[in-house]
Design an enzyme around this catalytic site. Sequence first.
Site, short mmCIF file in Angstrom:
data_model
loop_
_atom_site.label_atom_id
_atom_site.label_comp_id
_atom_site.label_asym_id
_atom_site.label_seq_id
_atom_site.Cartn_x
_atom_site.Cartn_y
_atom_site.Cartn_z
N ASP A 151 -5.97 -1.11 -2.21
CA ASP A 151 -5.15 -2.05 -1.45
C ASP A 151 -4.40 -1.35 -0.32
O ASP A 151 -4.20 -0.14 -0.33
CB ASP A 151 -4.17 -2.78 -2.36
CG ASP A 151 -3.21 -1.85 -3.08
OD1 ASP A 151 -3.64 -0.77 -3.53
OD2 ASP A 151 -2.01 -2.18 -3.20
N GLU A 185 -1.30 -0.73 -5.90
CA GLU A 185 -0.39 0.42 -5.77
C GLU A 185 0.69 0.18 -4.75
O GLU A 185 1.85 0.57 -4.94
CB GLU A 185 -1.20 1.67 -5.39
CG GLU A 185 -0.41 2.99 -5.48
CD GLU A 185 0.38 3.31 -4.23
OE1 GLU A 185 1.27 4.18 -4.31
OE2 GLU A 185 0.12 2.72 -3.16
#
Length: 384
Positions: free
Chosen positions: A78, A139
């Site tokens: 991400d 994350e």
Amino acid sequence: MNVQQKENEMLNLLEKLVNIDSGSHDKEGVDQIGKELTPYFIQIGYDLEMKEQKDVGNHLVYRFGSTHASIIIVAHMDTVFEKGTSAKRPFSIEGRRAYGPGVIDMKASLVSVIYALSYLKESGSSAYEHVQILLTSDEEIGSPTSRSLIEKEAKGKRYALVMEPARRDGSVVTGRRGNGRYVIEVHGRAAHSGIEPEKGRSAIEELAHKIVKLHDLNDHERGISVNVGIIAGGNAVNTISDTAIGHIDVRVATIEQAKEMELKIEQLCATSDVQGTNIELTGDMSRPPMVKNKQINELYRVVKKVGAELGLSIKDTKTGGGSDASFTAAMGIPTIDGLGPIGGYAHSEKEYLDVDSLTERTLLLAKIIEKLAKPNENTKKEVS
């Protein structure tokens, strides 16, 4: 296999990844990144176990058959960028720098992992068989759904290699401050500020008191920082606000400080300064600090030695930013972070990759894995 000769291939894959939007809340985009990467890992010989998620992208675990892995590589798919960003500023190369959303944090690292493992296989080394790869999808928002998975998969591993980018000077990361996120929501009583202000109970006023007290908790010399970075409240200038919200970021240097700040913030929000207002506090210290202990320092020495054998001078540093390395380090697993390629300005429009470092750091990663997967007696003594 000569890694340097694979540069164009690596850049082509990187371009494909960068041009796919994969913000933390863009499940479709993050899952597309996983679909692009999985065939490469399968070709190397890994099996995929997909951990499906409802609201964020699926987490991906790659294992080599029934071989017990001694090394876990942790990386994330991400980014922090909104959907549509890659269309506005797609992947580009100017000179020896590559640009684009997520190019260094951390799509270049994803490419590096694939080609490091491919290098090991094609060079005849079996070291890649002792590696497990975990690619997560959240994350950048604190790893709310992946933390437990990281801790589960890291259990029993001898080493953890975390693929956040190297610092701009090429340093790897051996220490990080712990990170906490809290939300303070205040409820008061609305009233017209001109007609009957005495009947109101201002949530904004209460939040203002709490902001001052929270910022008084700062102790930068000890490595403690508290920042209320986002606030919201009220709906009209002539109305006493009945709601107000503040978002709090906390950074600490030690486990003890994390416990200390949890207690102080809870105590501070337990009572109101403005009579008639109520406070709701949510959140926690989501990431423990990564403390450079003996085991981490010894692993860093191995990394430094491998770098020297490749003609690289590898330095280490501490940083205040958060990372999944904090979870493995807190478990007592020797952990090195910042093993990705070199770049800078992550999370901004100026984010870049030093193209020369893409193959350089890929070879470094491969050689580190080879050293750790089959350590000689000297390495066993260095990291024990």
